[in-house]
Design an enzyme around this catalytic site. Structure first.
Site, PDB file in Angstrom:
ATOM      1  N   LYS A  75     100.851 -30.853  -3.370  1.00  0.00           N
ATOM      2  CA  LYS A  75     101.275 -31.880  -2.602  1.00  0.00           C
ATOM      3  C   LYS A  75     101.328 -33.455  -3.231  1.00  0.00           C
ATOM      4  O   LYS A  75     101.052 -33.322  -3.792  1.00  0.00           O
ATOM      5  CB  LYS A  75     100.255 -31.720  -0.866  1.00  0.00           C
ATOM      6  CG  LYS A  75     100.668 -29.867  -0.593  1.00  0.00           C
ATOM      7  CD  LYS A  75     101.545 -29.386  -0.177  1.00  0.00           C
ATOM      8  CE  LYS A  75     102.981 -29.752   0.397  1.00  0.00           C
ATOM      9  NZ  LYS A  75     104.000 -29.175   0.733  1.00  0.00           N
ATOM     10  N   ASP A  91     111.647 -26.049   6.992  1.00  0.00           N
ATOM     11  CA  ASP A  91     111.771 -27.904   5.907  1.00  0.00           C
ATOM     12  C   ASP A  91     113.182 -28.928   6.308  1.00  0.00           C
ATOM     13  O   ASP A  91     112.064 -29.614   5.875  1.00  0.00           O
ATOM     14  CB  ASP A  91     110.496 -27.731   5.064  1.00  0.00           C
ATOM     15  CG  ASP A  91     112.033 -26.621   4.187  1.00  0.00           C
ATOM     16  OD1 ASP A  91     113.445 -26.566   4.446  1.00  0.00           O
ATOM     17  OD2 ASP A  91     111.956 -27.087   2.624  1.00  0.00           O
ATOM     18  N   TYR A 121     104.566 -32.289  -6.388  1.00  0.00           N
ATOM     19  CA  TYR A 121     105.877 -32.679  -5.646  1.00  0.00           C
ATOM     20  C   TYR A 121     105.378 -34.002  -4.540  1.00  0.00           C
ATOM     21  O   TYR A 121     104.179 -34.540  -4.571  1.00  0.00           O
ATOM     22  CB  TYR A 121     105.592 -31.280  -4.069  1.00  0.00           C
ATOM     23  CG  TYR A 121     106.307 -30.181  -4.708  1.00  0.00           C
ATOM     24  CD1 TYR A 121     107.316 -29.680  -5.500  1.00  0.00           C
ATOM     25  CD2 TYR A 121     105.157 -28.876  -4.681  1.00  0.00           C
ATOM     26  CE1 TYR A 121     107.716 -28.359  -5.658  1.00  0.00           C
ATOM     27  CE2 TYR A 121     105.771 -27.585  -4.813  1.00  0.00           C
ATOM     28  CZ  TYR A 121     106.401 -27.633  -5.638  1.00  0.00           C
ATOM     29  OH  TYR A 121     107.232 -26.175  -6.266  1.00  0.00           O
ATOM     30  N   GLU A 169     110.055 -31.573  -7.611  1.00  0.00           N
ATOM     31  CA  GLU A 169     111.349 -31.481  -6.692  1.00  0.00           C
ATOM     32  C   GLU A 169     113.017 -31.645  -7.367  1.00  0.00           C
ATOM     33  O   GLU A 169     113.809 -31.306  -7.085  1.00  0.00           O
ATOM     34  CB  GLU A 169     111.045 -31.560  -5.134  1.00  0.00           C
ATOM     35  CG  GLU A 169     111.312 -32.968  -4.820  1.00  0.00           C
ATOM     36  CD  GLU A 169     109.547 -33.893  -4.720  1.00  0.00           C
ATOM     37  OE1 GLU A 169     108.964 -33.481  -5.008  1.00  0.00           O
ATOM     38  OE2 GLU A 169     109.903 -34.603  -4.139  1.00  0.00           O
ATOM     39  N   ARG A 215      96.244 -24.192  -2.065  1.00  0.00           N
ATOM     40  CA  ARG A 215      97.055 -23.593  -4.099  1.00  0.00           C
ATOM     41  C   ARG A 215      96.532 -25.382  -4.733  1.00  0.00           C
ATOM     42  O   ARG A 215      95.647 -25.901  -3.721  1.00  0.00           O
ATOM     43  CB  ARG A 215      98.525 -24.251  -3.846  1.00  0.00           C
ATOM     44  CG  ARG A 215      99.843 -22.457  -3.396  1.00  0.00           C
ATOM     45  CD  ARG A 215     101.285 -23.797  -2.996  1.00  0.00           C
ATOM     46  NE  ARG A 215     101.569 -24.361  -1.977  1.00  0.00           N
ATOM     47  CZ  ARG A 215     102.498 -24.928  -1.765  1.00  0.00           C
ATOM     48  NH1 ARG A 215     103.501 -24.281  -2.689  1.00  0.00           N
ATOM     49  NH2 ARG A 215     102.808 -26.126  -0.697  1.00  0.00           N
ATOM     50  N   HIS A 264     108.602 -35.257  -2.296  1.00  0.00           N
ATOM     51  CA  HIS A 264     109.633 -35.437  -1.139  1.00  0.00           C
ATOM     52  C   HIS A 264     109.179 -37.136  -0.936  1.00  0.00           C
ATOM     53  O   HIS A 264     109.132 -37.747   0.420  1.00  0.00           O
ATOM     54  CB  HIS A 264     109.340 -34.564  -0.461  1.00  0.00           C
ATOM     55  CG  HIS A 264     109.531 -33.053  -0.848  1.00  0.00           C
ATOM     56  ND1 HIS A 264     110.606 -32.582  -1.076  1.00  0.00           N
ATOM     57  CD2 HIS A 264     108.778 -32.034  -1.444  1.00  0.00           C
ATOM     58  CE1 HIS A 264     110.278 -31.394  -1.129  1.00  0.00           C
ATOM     59  NE2 HIS A 264     108.963 -30.823  -1.272  1.00  0.00           N
TER      60      HIS A 264
HETATM   61  N1  NAD Z   1     109.880 -22.783   4.943  1.00  0.00           N
HETATM   62  C1  NAD Z   1     109.918 -22.930   3.752  1.00  0.00           C
HETATM   63  O1  NAD Z   1     108.168 -22.528   3.788  1.00  0.00           O
HETATM   64  C2  NAD Z   1     110.403 -22.851   2.572  1.00  0.00           C
HETATM   65  C3  NAD Z   1     110.101 -22.534   1.263  1.00  0.00           C
HETATM   66  C4  NAD Z   1     111.283 -22.777   0.251  1.00  0.00           C
HETATM   67  C5  NAD Z   1     112.052 -23.338   0.771  1.00  0.00           C
HETATM   68  N2  NAD Z   1     112.302 -23.705   2.128  1.00  0.00           N
HETATM   69  C6  NAD Z   1     114.099 -24.046   2.081  1.00  0.00           C
HETATM   70  O2  NAD Z   1     114.834 -22.980   2.413  1.00  0.00           O
HETATM   71  C7  NAD Z   1     116.313 -23.528   2.362  1.00  0.00           C
HETATM   72  C8  NAD Z   1     117.071 -22.572   0.957  1.00  0.00           C
HETATM   73  O3  NAD Z   1     116.361 -23.195  -0.137  1.00  0.00           O
HETATM   74  P1  NAD Z   1     117.128 -22.825  -1.226  1.00  0.00           P
HETATM   75  O4  NAD Z   1     116.513 -22.320  -2.504  1.00  0.00           O
HETATM   76  O5  NAD Z   1     117.689 -20.672  -1.253  1.00  0.00           O
HETATM   77  O6  NAD Z   1     118.781 -23.075  -1.342  1.00  0.00           O
HETATM   78  P2  NAD Z   1     119.781 -22.764  -1.987  1.00  0.00           P
HETATM   79  O7  NAD Z   1     120.691 -24.082  -3.243  1.00  0.00           O
HETATM   80  O8  NAD Z   1     119.749 -21.335  -3.219  1.00  0.00           O
HETATM   81  O9  NAD Z   1     120.327 -20.949  -1.460  1.00  0.00           O
HETATM   82  C9  NAD Z   1     121.152 -22.450   0.421  1.00  0.00           C
HETATM   83  C10 NAD Z   1     122.520 -21.640   0.510  1.00  0.00           C
HETATM   84  O10 NAD Z   1     123.118 -21.871   1.447  1.00  0.00           O
HETATM   85  C11 NAD Z   1     124.600 -21.363   0.986  1.00  0.00           C
HETATM   86  N3  NAD Z   1     125.113 -22.562   1.939  1.00  0.00           N
HETATM   87  C12 NAD Z   1     124.903 -24.191   2.797  1.00  0.00           C
HETATM   88  N4  NAD Z   1     125.548 -23.966   3.549  1.00  0.00           N
HETATM   89  C13 NAD Z   1     125.988 -23.210   4.717  1.00  0.00           C
HETATM   90  C14 NAD Z   1     126.137 -22.146   5.822  1.00  0.00           C
HETATM   91  N5  NAD Z   1     127.192 -23.839   6.623  1.00  0.00           N
HETATM   92  N6  NAD Z   1     126.352 -21.296   6.008  1.00  0.00           N
HETATM   93  C15 NAD Z   1     126.619 -20.536   5.578  1.00  0.00           C
HETATM   94  N7  NAD Z   1     125.847 -20.887   4.054  1.00  0.00           N
HETATM   95  C16 NAD Z   1     125.348 -22.211   3.460  1.00  0.00           C
HETATM   96  C17 NAD Z   1     124.403 -22.398  -0.012  1.00  0.00           C
HETATM   97  O11 NAD Z   1     125.655 -22.156  -0.706  1.00  0.00           O
HETATM   98  C18 NAD Z   1     124.241 -21.474  -1.118  1.00  0.00           C
HETATM   99  O12 NAD Z   1     123.877 -20.392  -1.268  1.00  0.00           O
HETATM  100  C19 NAD Z   1     115.991 -24.684   1.899  1.00  0.00           C
HETATM  101  O13 NAD Z   1     116.262 -25.219   3.321  1.00  0.00           O
HETATM  102  C20 NAD Z   1     115.001 -24.912   1.495  1.00  0.00           C
HETATM  103  O14 NAD Z   1     114.038 -26.330   1.707  1.00  0.00           O
HETATM  104  C21 NAD Z   1     111.770 -23.785   2.770  1.00  0.00           C
END
Ligand code: NAD
Length: 372
Positions: free
Chosen positions: A75, A270, A94, A118, A15, A96
């Site tokens: 990054k 992550d 970003y 973030e 990116r 972190h």
């Molecule tokens: N791997 C990647 O490349 C990548 C990219 C973007 C985001 N992410 C990750 O994805 C994850 C989700 O991000 P998001 O933006 O959707 O967050 P978000 O806050 O929008 O949504 C998270 C949801 O999880 C729910 N939750 C919390 N604890 C729970 C449980 N025990 N059981 C069921 N649901 C539960 C919350 O109520 C919320 O609705 C984060 O860890 C984020 O860092 C990873």
């Protein structure tokens, strides 16, 4: 102001912090834009597009960092980049910092004013500069999960949408936030039978109202989660507890209850992942098998679609970038508490409380930093 956009140097990062369109807007606001040659190539933006937008190209990162008042990136700065930062310069990217004491120390030593994507907030309690990447990762999750389910990739050989006479695959999405909602929409759009689990009833109500009929919702009790996981062909992990490691919601023992060749896509990797058996993987080698279940756990999923991700990130960062350039960081942050929430370091002081707590460093309140 002189805005500089270097080429990203973190491995596998394609990116870029500034699109040619954003460069054009900044130039039209009277700013000078400098871009490191080749910075946009990984996202499909040739140097010529930046030149056409009115930017100037510089051949090296050294030159760019030396000349720019405001640096926009994707990054966190790598060690060699951190040595080029200085007091009086603004860094917008970003960061972190909480799990990264070395970077934090270097930023503090440099004196740079660092605003972290973030931690910028919005008026609805959201994180507007994180959301676009969650949207990308969410929409990508069923796509990579469908690939993982193919026989040649170790999966159970099930087509998400089924065909006439053969039912669709079952998909369980754990966590119905930004990632989960986008994942569920795409999986349902591919014809899968989708259930979203969440612990927040207001969230489940909102999903039911918006998408009732397209997919089911289920309260994420341990029992319901175990049932859905056992029945699923694909499980997508999308939970987040802000500021904390992801809770482990599926144990290794539970894998034996899953269908052989089922696919896990742990987007929450992550934050450590929400399956006990998850460990981070890369785009080069994305999938591994544990107890017959295929795991896809790429920690930077948006990198797979660098062009879309760059454009999505650019749309979200541009208003903040223009505010910083037009007004200077102090007035931009005074005028907008959500941008001020992004301030992590200034003139050798840490200005973000959660990072201070995590790293046991004294914090200067961001309001006081504005008065320095
Ligand atoms: N791997 C990647 O490349 C990548 C990219 C973007 C985001 N992410 C990750 O994805 C994850 C989700 O991000 P998001 O933006 O959707 O967050 P978000 O806050 O929008 O949504 C998270 C949801 O999880 C729910 N939750 C919390 N604890 C729970 C449980 N025990 N059981 C069921 N649901 C539960 C919350 O109520 C919320 O609705 C984060 O860890 C984020 O860092 C990873």
């Amino acid at each position: 102001m002189r805005i500089g956009c270097p080429k990203e140097i973190k491995p596998q990062e394609f990116r870029v912090g500034l699109t040619p369109h954003a460069a054009r807007e900044a130039v039209s606001h009277g700013h000078e834009v400098i871009v490191e040659a080749g910075a946009g190539a990984g996202s499909g933006f040739p140097d010529a597009d930046y030149l056409a937008a009115g930017a100037r190209l510089v051949p090296t990162a050294e030159e760019l960092f030396a000349a720019a008042d405001l640096i926009v990136k994707v990054k966190e700065p790598q060690a060699v980049e951190r040595r080029r930062l200085r007091a009086g310069q603004v860094l917008f990217t970003y960061l972190h910092l909480a799990p990264d004491p070395e970077q934090t120390r270097d930023l503090l030593e440099s004196g740079v004013t660092a605003i972290a994507y973030e931690t910028v907030t919005d008026g609805r309690g959201g994180l507007p500069l994180l959301a676009p990447m969650s949207e990308v990762a969410g929409k990508l999750a069923p796509q990579v999960g469908a690939w993982t389910l193919q026989k040649a990739n170790g999966g159970r050989g099930v087509l998400l949408g089924g065909v006439p006479g053969v039912g669709p695959a079952k998909v369980a999405v754990i966590g119905g936030g930004v990632v989960g909602t986008h994942a569920a929409r795409i999986a349902a759009g591919m014809g899968a039978d989708v259930t979203v689990l969440d612990r927040s009833l207001p969230r489940l109500r909102a999903l039911d109202e918006a998408f009732g009929g397209l997919f089911r919702t289920s309260y994420a009790s341990a029992g319901n989660t175990a049932e859905q996981v056992a029945e699923a062909d694909m499980v997508i992990g999308a939970v987040l507890i802000p500021g904390a490691a992801a809770p482990k919601l599926v144990s290794r023992a539970q894998l034996s209850s899953m269908k052989p060749g089922a696919a896990i896509v742990d987007v929450a990797i992550d934050q450590g992942g929400c399956f006990e058996t998850s460990r981070p993987t890369t785009h080069q080698d994305p999938v591994y098998e544990v107890d017959g279940v295929m795991h896809y756990c790429v920690a930077n999923m948006p990198g797979a679609v660098a062009r879309t991700s760059t454009l999505a990130l650019g749309n979200a960062t541009m208003p903040f970038l223009l505010a910083l350039a037009d007004k200077g960081w102090k007035r931009a942050c005074e005028d907008d508490p959500h941008l001020l929430a992004g301030l992590n370091t200034h003139a050798g002081h840490l200005t973000y409380y959660a990072v201070g707590r995590a790293l046991e460093i004294d914090v200067l309140s961001p309001q006081l930093a504005l008065k320095m």
